[in-house]
Every structure is written in structure tokens, then in C-alpha cells.
Design a protein around this motif. Sequence first.
Motif, PDB file in Angstrom:
ATOM      1  N   ILE A 290      -2.947  -5.525 -11.420  1.00 14.60           N
ATOM      2  CA  ILE A 290      -3.507  -6.799 -10.957  1.00 14.60           C
ATOM      3  C   ILE A 290      -4.712  -6.549 -10.053  1.00 14.60           C
ATOM      4  O   ILE A 290      -5.682  -7.323 -10.056  1.00 14.60           O
ATOM      5  CB  ILE A 290      -2.434  -7.628 -10.229  1.00 14.60           C
ATOM      6  CG1 ILE A 290      -1.331  -8.025 -11.213  1.00 14.60           C
ATOM      7  CG2 ILE A 290      -3.029  -8.880  -9.604  1.00 14.60           C
ATOM      8  CD1 ILE A 290      -0.180  -8.775 -10.588  1.00 14.60           C
ATOM      9  N   ALA A 291      -4.667  -5.461  -9.279  1.00 15.04           N
ATOM     10  CA  ALA A 291      -5.760  -5.151  -8.364  1.00 15.04           C
ATOM     11  C   ALA A 291      -7.077  -4.980  -9.097  1.00 15.04           C
ATOM     12  O   ALA A 291      -8.153  -5.316  -8.573  1.00 15.04           O
ATOM     13  CB  ALA A 291      -5.434  -3.886  -7.568  1.00 15.04           C
ATOM     14  N   ARG A 292      -7.028  -4.458 -10.324  1.00 14.05           N
ATOM     15  CA  ARG A 292      -8.258  -4.223 -11.091  1.00 14.05           C
ATOM     16  C   ARG A 292      -9.016  -5.526 -11.361  1.00 14.05           C
ATOM     17  O   ARG A 292     -10.234  -5.534 -11.531  1.00 14.05           O
ATOM     18  CB  ARG A 292      -7.917  -3.535 -12.421  1.00 14.05           C
ATOM     19  CG  ARG A 292      -7.416  -2.114 -12.263  1.00 14.05           C
ATOM     20  CD  ARG A 292      -7.254  -1.423 -13.610  1.00 14.05           C
ATOM     21  NE  ARG A 292      -6.757  -0.059 -13.444  1.00 14.05           N
ATOM     22  CZ  ARG A 292      -5.481   0.273 -13.463  1.00 14.05           C
ATOM     23  NH1 ARG A 292      -4.556  -0.665 -13.634  1.00 14.05           N
ATOM     24  NH2 ARG A 292      -5.106   1.530 -13.298  1.00 14.05           N
TER      25      ARG A 292
ATOM     26  N   SER B 128      -5.497   2.952  -6.820  1.00 14.49           N
ATOM     27  CA  SER B 128      -4.943   4.229  -6.363  1.00 14.49           C
ATOM     28  C   SER B 128      -4.242   4.107  -5.015  1.00 14.49           C
ATOM     29  O   SER B 128      -3.469   4.983  -4.634  1.00 14.49           O
ATOM     30  CB  SER B 128      -6.047   5.285  -6.260  1.00 14.49           C
ATOM     31  OG  SER B 128      -6.976   4.948  -5.236  1.00 14.49           O
ATOM     32  N   LYS B 129      -4.491   3.009  -4.281  1.00 16.62           N
ATOM     33  CA  LYS B 129      -3.898   2.849  -2.954  1.00 16.62           C
ATOM     34  C   LYS B 129      -2.693   1.910  -2.948  1.00 16.62           C
ATOM     35  O   LYS B 129      -2.072   1.709  -1.896  1.00 16.62           O
ATOM     36  CB  LYS B 129      -4.947   2.337  -1.972  1.00 16.62           C
ATOM     37  CG  LYS B 129      -6.063   3.338  -1.691  1.00 16.62           C
ATOM     38  CD  LYS B 129      -7.031   2.812  -0.656  1.00 16.62           C
ATOM     39  CE  LYS B 129      -8.119   3.853  -0.356  1.00 16.62           C
ATOM     40  NZ  LYS B 129      -9.090   3.379   0.636  1.00 16.62           N
ATOM     41  N   LEU B 130      -2.375   1.350  -4.106  1.00 16.22           N
ATOM     42  CA  LEU B 130      -1.306   0.352  -4.149  1.00 16.22           C
ATOM     43  C   LEU B 130       0.015   0.952  -4.607  1.00 16.22           C
ATOM     44  O   LEU B 130       0.054   1.981  -5.295  1.00 16.22           O
ATOM     45  CB  LEU B 130      -1.713  -0.802  -5.053  1.00 16.22           C
ATOM     46  CG  LEU B 130      -2.953  -1.554  -4.526  1.00 16.22           C
ATOM     47  CD1 LEU B 130      -3.378  -2.632  -5.483  1.00 16.22           C
ATOM     48  CD2 LEU B 130      -2.693  -2.147  -3.145  1.00 16.22           C
ATOM     49  N   GLY B 131       1.110   0.297  -4.191  1.00 14.06           N
ATOM     50  CA  GLY B 131       2.426   0.913  -4.249  1.00 14.06           C
ATOM     51  C   GLY B 131       3.105   0.993  -5.598  1.00 14.06           C
ATOM     52  O   GLY B 131       4.012   1.790  -5.772  1.00 14.06           O
ATOM     53  N   ASN B 132       2.733   0.161  -6.557  1.00 13.39           N
ATOM     54  CA  ASN B 132       3.382   0.246  -7.875  1.00 13.39           C
ATOM     55  C   ASN B 132       2.413  -0.163  -8.977  1.00 13.39           C
ATOM     56  O   ASN B 132       1.304  -0.654  -8.724  1.00 13.39           O
ATOM     57  CB  ASN B 132       4.659  -0.594  -7.923  1.00 13.39           C
ATOM     58  CG  ASN B 132       4.393  -2.076  -7.716  1.00 13.39           C
ATOM     59  OD1 ASN B 132       3.474  -2.642  -8.293  1.00 13.39           O
ATOM     60  ND2 ASN B 132       5.215  -2.710  -6.880  1.00 13.39           N
ATOM     61  N   GLY B 133       2.839   0.041 -10.207  1.00 13.48           N
ATOM     62  CA  GLY B 133       1.974  -0.195 -11.355  1.00 13.48           C
ATOM     63  C   GLY B 133       1.569  -1.637 -11.527  1.00 13.48           C
ATOM     64  O   GLY B 133       0.445  -1.935 -11.959  1.00 13.48           O
TER      65      GLY B 133
ATOM     66  N   PHE C 130       0.824  -1.200   0.000  1.00 10.99           N
ATOM     67  CA  PHE C 130       0.000   0.000   0.000  1.00 10.99           C
ATOM     68  C   PHE C 130       0.864   1.257   0.000  1.00 10.99           C
ATOM     69  O   PHE C 130       1.949   1.274   0.580  1.00 10.99           O
ATOM     70  CB  PHE C 130      -0.910   0.032   1.242  1.00 10.99           C
ATOM     71  CG  PHE C 130      -1.775  -1.184   1.389  1.00 10.99           C
ATOM     72  CD1 PHE C 130      -2.814  -1.418   0.508  1.00 10.99           C
ATOM     73  CD2 PHE C 130      -1.549  -2.098   2.406  1.00 10.99           C
ATOM     74  CE1 PHE C 130      -3.623  -2.541   0.646  1.00 10.99           C
ATOM     75  CE2 PHE C 130      -2.352  -3.215   2.549  1.00 10.99           C
ATOM     76  CZ  PHE C 130      -3.384  -3.447   1.665  1.00 10.99           C
ATOM     77  N   LYS C 131       0.368   2.313  -0.598  1.00 17.51           N
ATOM     78  CA  LYS C 131       1.032   3.607  -0.483  1.00 17.51           C
ATOM     79  C   LYS C 131       0.930   4.072   0.971  1.00 17.51           C
ATOM     80  O   LYS C 131      -0.079   3.859   1.637  1.00 17.51           O
ATOM     81  CB  LYS C 131       0.369   4.626  -1.406  1.00 17.51           C
ATOM     82  CG  LYS C 131       0.577   4.352  -2.889  1.00 17.51           C
ATOM     83  CD  LYS C 131      -0.141   5.386  -3.734  1.00 17.51           C
ATOM     84  CE  LYS C 131       0.038   5.080  -5.232  1.00 17.51           C
ATOM     85  NZ  LYS C 131      -0.714   6.038  -6.076  1.00 17.51           N
ATOM     86  N   SER C 132       1.972   4.691   1.466  1.00 21.58           N
ATOM     87  CA  SER C 132       2.037   5.103   2.863  1.00 21.58           C
ATOM     88  C   SER C 132       0.857   5.999   3.230  1.00 21.58           C
ATOM     89  O   SER C 132       0.572   6.996   2.565  1.00 21.58           O
ATOM     90  CB  SER C 132       3.352   5.854   3.141  1.00 21.58           C
ATOM     91  OG  SER C 132       3.420   6.243   4.493  1.00 21.58           O
ATOM     92  N   GLY C 133       0.160   5.605   4.303  1.00 23.77           N
ATOM     93  CA  GLY C 133      -0.933   6.418   4.826  1.00 23.77           C
ATOM     94  C   GLY C 133      -2.240   6.306   4.082  1.00 23.77           C
ATOM     95  O   GLY C 133      -3.208   6.986   4.437  1.00 23.77           O
ATOM     96  N   THR C 134      -2.331   5.439   3.084  1.00 23.42           N
ATOM     97  CA  THR C 134      -3.560   5.375   2.283  1.00 23.42           C
ATOM     98  C   THR C 134      -4.638   4.502   2.920  1.00 23.42           C
ATOM     99  O   THR C 134      -5.817   4.651   2.601  1.00 23.42           O
ATOM    100  CB  THR C 134      -3.267   4.829   0.868  1.00 23.42           C
ATOM    101  OG1 THR C 134      -2.640   3.547   0.985  1.00 23.42           O
ATOM    102  CG2 THR C 134      -2.365   5.778   0.100  1.00 23.42           C
TER     103      THR C 134
ATOM    104  N   ASP D  13     -10.785  -3.782   0.630  1.00 20.12           N
ATOM    105  CA  ASP D  13     -11.107  -2.719  -0.332  1.00 20.12           C
ATOM    106  C   ASP D  13      -9.839  -2.084  -0.903  1.00 20.12           C
ATOM    107  O   ASP D  13      -9.764  -1.778  -2.100  1.00 20.12           O
ATOM    108  CB  ASP D  13     -11.970  -1.643   0.333  1.00 20.12           C
ATOM    109  CG  ASP D  13     -13.381  -2.138   0.637  1.00 20.12           C
ATOM    110  OD1 ASP D  13     -13.801  -3.135   0.002  1.00 20.12           O
ATOM    111  OD2 ASP D  13     -14.046  -1.556   1.514  1.00 20.12           O
ATOM    112  N   ALA D  14      -8.830  -1.885  -0.032  1.00 24.58           N
ATOM    113  CA  ALA D  14      -7.591  -1.251  -0.483  1.00 24.58           C
ATOM    114  C   ALA D  14      -6.870  -2.123  -1.516  1.00 24.58           C
ATOM    115  O   ALA D  14      -6.251  -1.614  -2.449  1.00 24.58           O
ATOM    116  CB  ALA D  14      -6.675  -0.972   0.707  1.00 24.58           C
TER     117      ALA D  14
END
Length: 523
Positions: free
Chosen positions: A328-330, A318-323, A297-301, A312-313
Motif C-alpha cells: 500500500i505504501a507504494r 523497506s521501512k514498513l512492518g509487513n507486506g 515501522f520496522k524497529s529502528g528504521t 517519507d517512512a
Amino acid sequence: MTNVEKNANPHKLVSRANGVSLEEINGTVEVPKGKSFWHTLLAYSGPGALVAVGYMDPGNWSTSITGGQNFQYMLMSIILISSLVAMLLQYMAAKLGIVTQLDLAQAIRERTGKGLGIVLWIMTELAIMATDIAEVIGAAIALYLLFDIPLIIAVFITVVDVFVLLLLMKVGFRKIEGIVVALILVILFVFTYQVILSNPNWGDVFKGFVPTGETFSTHHAVNGMTPLSGSLGIIGATVMPHNFYLHSAISQTRKIDHNNEQEVTNAVRFTTWDSNIQLSAAFIVNCLLLIVGVAVFKSGTVQDPSFFGLYDALSDPSKLGNGVLASIARSGILSTLFAVALLASGQNSTITGTLTGQVIMEGFIHMRMPLWARRLVTRLLSVAPVLIAVSLTKGQSDIQQHEALNRLMNDSQIFLSFALPFSMLPLLVMTNSKNTMGKFKNGFWIQFFGWISVIGLIFLNLRGLPDAVLDFFGSNPSANEINLANWIAYTLIIAILILLFWTTYEVAKKDKEIAKKHQSQKA
């Protein structure tokens, strides 16, 4: 050592029992003689997996992931220290069971009076129920996330796992061990996959294993959590009292000749290997959970640290750390795998929680119930507060419902803090005793690190008790509620210390009396 009394009537719902620990499976697993190290280790492997389950249950997930979100890799050192302490204490518990042929509950009860035995039994039952609450919440949420089953119905479905337990008990204990290992591998795979995709900074990861002064700091709070409270959360979720009772019982499932000192030595040796290997797997899982909090996760998201929020995250690019993770999250794979691992973790507790409950009931008060009845009673008692929390928040926002369940899970840990010293300290006293253990008593360095570990854990658990009590009053307590929480906490601490002194005194005193009795019988 108690005499075996096979007087438990299987046709009664409640009967008297004062025989060997877990009589149905005690000494039922054959072990080879004269075989290679790896062949023998395989035969002894299994009990450690059932114990390791408690070190990677849903209660660990939120603390580790949230700790990573708030403090990056700082708390990796706490996971390492907790795991090493766990290995030490579980070694003592398994050794006690193998050498004395008594589980921890039986050994404590033999060295305490009836009144104190009942008090300790009630305390340990509450600790098991507190652990079970976290498992109910985890399993119910997993069912909701995977199959869109309403939470109240999902909670009731968790009661049905008693029939799963009955089926498993009929296939044999060795197969149960295999099923538990398979579920652990599912959890390990899920988080290894997510961490590999996140491509963390491994240099920072390994630096985190070195503790610093800031690790136990009470300043620099992030999202209401200080490094100290984060450390206490990880420790509290990692070292739990029921594991010591369980390990001292299931370490006796291997069939050995207790009159043959070499066979007992081998049993202690290979059981220790099994325990340390499985606990190393639990250590890796907990490290992966913290790395997920930092790198996935992106820090603090992640504002919602509940299982709902994490699910959910994992499906929100938008909340994940890299492309790579975002793409894959989609597809929903990351979040689905998370829910599958959560369900696997909850189901593992079906086995361990029931076996532990039987161990302490028979050991402390010499009462026995069929496994299905034991499981049904414990699970229904654990389900009640979860149903209340869900019902009270019905009609409120999703966030409020999630917070209520998360708070209940965190609040349940107070009983673990309360009960933990009463299993650790007698365990250390008895395994340090030559009267109890003979040549298998703890050596100097085991005693040294044992006392440091036990005293340190007792101190940290009692230090965290005021905050645990304060959590009952919600996220914004008034000044009067803070004062009341402190009064309750410090009253509990005094009561714990008095009861702990009483327990330790009785155990040490009776240990000497038992030794004198045995000497007089030999004479």
C-alpha cells in the motif's frame, strides 16, 4: 463572584472587559429538560471535543511514535496514566466554570493581586504561543507535503486561518463543535486504518498498559532517549495548561438556571460525561500513534523522527512492518493520509488557541480584543521563530532543516513545563474549597487523587526542565553549555517554586476573605 460588566466596545481594537467568560457564546446553547439520558448528553456534547484537541495535537505525534520505536509498548502505561489524570483535572476545570460562572483565569485573578495577575497572564500567554508554534510547524509541513508549497510560504499561509476562524464564529458555536469533532474523526480514521493494516501483537499492547520500574528508568538509552525522557515527553505533550482555562470557559456555553441546583448538578454531570468520552477518543489516538511507532515501522528504521521523516517512512516499503503495508505504501496512500491528519490537527488549534487567548486576556488583565485581532497577533508571534528557524537553515541539507524545526517544536515545550503548575494547583485548591464550590466541592477521593496527580505532574515537569533547557544547546553540547543549562534550569525551578507558593498562598487567603465578605453581606 464578579459582577457582569458589559463595557467592552466592539469598535475598539483594545477595550476593557470584566463580564462573563466568552460573552459572545456564553449561555447560547439550549439544553433540553426532562429528556432521556442520551438526548441530554447529545446537547451537552461538544466542549469536550475542543478540549480533547489539545491532547492529540502535533506535539503528541513525535513523542508517541518515537517512544514506540525506541521502547516498543512500554510507554503505553504513561499514555493511560496521563489520560486518567487529564480526565480528573478537566472535570475540575469544567465544574469550576459551571458552578462559579467564572473561568479559571477570572477565578485566579479574583483571588490574587494585580501584579501577580499580570505575571500569570504573561506566563500563560507564552504557554499558548509555545503550543501554537507546534501547530504552525505541523500545519506548514502538512501543506508542504501535500501540495509541495515551499515551507516559508506555507508558514505564512497558516496566518490566513484567522479568516477561517471569523467564518466559523459566524455560523454558531454548535457548528464549530461539530467541525472539530469531524476533524478528530479524520485523525482517528487515519491511524486506525494504519494500525489495522499493521496487525500488531495485541497481547503485547495490553501488557504495555501495566507500568513497571523500567518505565521511569534513566538507563538503557535508545537513540539518545531514556524511558524517563520518553515518559516526560508524552506527559508534557499531553497535559497542557491552556486546556484548563478553555474548559472552564466553554463549559458555560450551555444555557441553564444557576439558581436551580438540580440544573447545575445536571450540567456538571453531563459535561463530565462529554469530557470523559472525548478524552477517551484522544487516549485511543495517542495509543494508535505509539502502536504506529512499533507495528507500522520496522524497529529502528525511522532515523528522522520529524514529520518529514515519518512521511517519507510511510512511503518507503523497506521501512514498513509487513507486506500489506509495504504494497500500500507504494501507492502513497499511507503517507498522504498521514499529512491529511496532520493538517486536520493543526487546523483544530485555530479555534481552541484563539478562544483560550481571549479567556486569559479578559480573565487576568480585563482587556479585550476582537477575535480576528487576537488570533492575528498570537499567530504572527508564533510564526516568527518558525520563520527564523527555516531561514537560518536555508541552503543546508534537508535533514538539518528537519532537525531545526523538530528541535524548535521540542524546545517550545519548556514554557508548558513552566506554566503548567500555575494552572493545576490553583484549580485544585479552589475546587477543594467549600467557600468556592459549596456542595460541589471535590469529595475525599477526588481530592486524594487530585493532590497525587498535581504533585506528581509538577515533580515530573520540574525534573524534566534541565533536559528541556539543555535541548536549546543542540545535540552535542559542550561541558560549559551543560553547566550553563543546569544553572538556568535550577534557577528556573527555584523561581517556579517561589512563585507557586506565592500564588497558592494568595489564592487560599483571598478565598477565605471572599467567603467572609459574602457571609457579612448575607447577614
